[in-house]
Design an enzyme around this catalytic site. Structure first.
Site, mmCIF file in Angstrom:
data_model
loop_
_atom_site.group_PDB
_atom_site.id
_atom_site.type_symbol
_atom_site.label_atom_id
_atom_site.label_comp_id
_atom_site.label_asym_id
_atom_site.label_seq_id
_atom_site.Cartn_x
_atom_site.Cartn_y
_atom_site.Cartn_z
ATOM 1 N N TYR A 168 0.832 -1.008 0.434
ATOM 2 C CA TYR A 168 -0.304 0.027 0.400
ATOM 3 C C TYR A 168 0.998 1.381 -0.086
ATOM 4 C CZ TYR A 168 -2.779 3.686 1.583
ATOM 5 O OH TYR A 168 -3.783 5.105 1.590
ATOM 6 N N ARG A 212 1.969 9.423 12.738
ATOM 7 C CA ARG A 212 1.924 10.474 13.687
ATOM 8 C C ARG A 212 0.021 10.770 13.024
ATOM 9 N NH1 ARG A 212 3.211 14.729 9.703
ATOM 10 N NH2 ARG A 212 1.047 13.971 8.902
ATOM 11 N N ARG A 225 -10.247 5.474 8.304
ATOM 12 C CA ARG A 225 -9.074 4.669 7.763
ATOM 13 C C ARG A 225 -7.939 3.879 8.531
ATOM 14 N NH1 ARG A 225 -6.832 9.424 5.177
ATOM 15 N NH2 ARG A 225 -5.942 7.940 3.732
ATOM 16 N N PHE A 285 15.340 19.359 -1.897
ATOM 17 C CA PHE A 285 13.892 19.254 -1.952
ATOM 18 C C PHE A 285 13.901 18.308 -1.466
ATOM 19 C CE2 PHE A 285 11.524 16.643 -4.699
ATOM 20 C CZ PHE A 285 10.196 17.857 -4.284
#
Length: 410
Positions: A168, A212, A225, A285
């Protein structure tokens, strides 16, 4: 800005916070004039202020491609996240979503707040997408197609095993890592990274978010969920939602620590991926979110507050990470510091203590062997009292800044 108490306790974080606030204001002033690009960058700032700041590290062409890539996947994620959409409606949209990015007229009403605006005015994203170079378009289309199919699969499938969990996370985040690697390569600035390392970059971030966001996901209306794998949580409770109740606090924390230990397995791959990057803008980044991830894991570990509210890095520390992350030495230093912080929280009675410590030691060993630990400043070791002079200066500057801001608003 942070509270005065936080500034007094961590005076070295004030200047990075000030710089971050100024950078955020500059971003708002630099929105492109073209309506479709203006919408995309405005929306990027609204749905993820942190990402909007980090993406500014990149050059114009690559920045535009990454911006659109992010918004396309954010829109796809909005469809997946909306639990009010019937499954027989949602699944076909997820599977066919990659086709819609070529359609300037397509939109699909779903989501809430800024995400609803993104979906209602998705034609702006499509218009911008069609202006990207062909190689960027092909990379975005490929990842969107694969991600949509994976999301559709898990609409009808529970996350039962750790393998399911990895699969997933691959679909919703590992593929993002693969896509970004393709965009970096298409820009001509980087070699194409391996799928394995790219996947780990995504999984490390995604697993951190899933850990988290336990409480937010479990309280989702109209339907919870659930992404924590049954193979892990069933060792501690009968139902995943049981962990939010106070009477299960001890079991919940043990399960939490098990989840954090699982996430740590990707850290060494992330360090390898970042050490191979050549372009400094792409490096920053990539590096800033990864440091934020290991910092968040260190805060979440053994912390019952994960099941009571939101656990995240304080603004000042976040600002310091963004300000200080410039070289691989900074990354090794941050990973070493946060791994050490996490190590100090491991209790000998935790059922996964040995496994956790082994993974932390492997991270610390990689950082030490780089030979770069001495060439950086610590992110988390602070003189909490600070010097009197620094504190006075911070207070004075804070007052002046607040005064100028108030006058500017008037």
């Amino acid at each position: 800005m942070a509270s005065l108490g936080a500034i007094l306790r961590y005076p070295d974080e004030f200047y990075p916070m000030l710089k971050l606030k100024m950078a955020a204001r500059n971003i708002e002033k630099q929105i492109p004039s073209e309506p479709h690009w203006g919408f995309c960058y405005t929306m990027l700032h609204k749905v993820s202020r942190s990402f909007a700041l980090v993406i500014r590290q990149l050059g114009p062409d690559l920045r535009n491609a990454v911006c659109i890539f992010y918004l396309v996947l954010r829109a796809l994620d909005t469809v997946e996240d909306d639990t009010s959409i019937a499954t027989d409606v949602k699944v076909p949209i997820l599977i066919e979503f990659y086709r819609h990015i070529y359609d300037r007229d397509w939109h699909f009403p779903c989501g809430t707040k800024d995400y609803k605006v993104l979906m209602d005015q998705f034609h702006h994203v499509s218009t911008a997408f069609l202006e990207l170079e062909k190689t960027y378009q092909e990379a975005i289309e490929d990842i969107t197609k694969r991600m949509g199919a994976g999301m559709a699969k898990f609409i009808c499938k529970e996350v039962e095993t750790v393998d399911d969990y990895d699969e997933y996370c691959h679909y919703v985040a590992g593929l993002v890592g693969l896509g970004l690697s393709k965009l970096f390569h298409s820009s001509g600035l980087e070699d194409l990274a391996s799928d394995s390392l790219s996947n780990s970059m995504g999984l490390f971030l995604q697993k951190t978010n899933i850990i988290r966001d336990y409480l937010e996901d479990i309280n989702e209306v109209p339907k919870s969920r659930m992404f924590w794998p049954r193979q892990i949580w069933s060792k501690y409770v009968n139902k995943l939602e049981d962990m939010k109740y106070e009477e299960n606090s001890i079991k919940a924390v043990k399960c939490l620590n098990d989840m954090v230990t699982n996430a740590l397995i990707h850290a060494e791959d992330c360090l390898k991926y970042m050490s191979d990057l050549r372009d400094s803008a792409i490096f920053r980044f990539c590096a800033i979110p990864q440091i934020m991830a290991i910092g968040t894991l260190a805060l979440c570990y053994n912390n019952i507050e994960v099941f009571r509210g939101v656990v995240k890095m304080r603004r000042g520390l976040t600002a310091k990470v963004i300000d200080r992350t410039k070289t691989m030495a900074d990354v090794y230093g941050a990973f070493f510091d946060f791994a050490s912080m996490l190590e100090s929280k491991v209790g000998k009675n935790d059922p996964n203590a040995t496994k956790t410590l082994t993974r932390l030691e492997a991270i610390q060993k990689t950082c030490r062997e780089s030979g770069l630990l001495s060439k950086r400043k610590s992110y988390i070791l602070n003189n909490e009292n600070g010097s009197t002079i620094i504190i006075i200066l911070v207070i004075i500057v804070s007052i002046i800044f607040a005064y100028l801001s108030a006058n500017h608003q008037k």
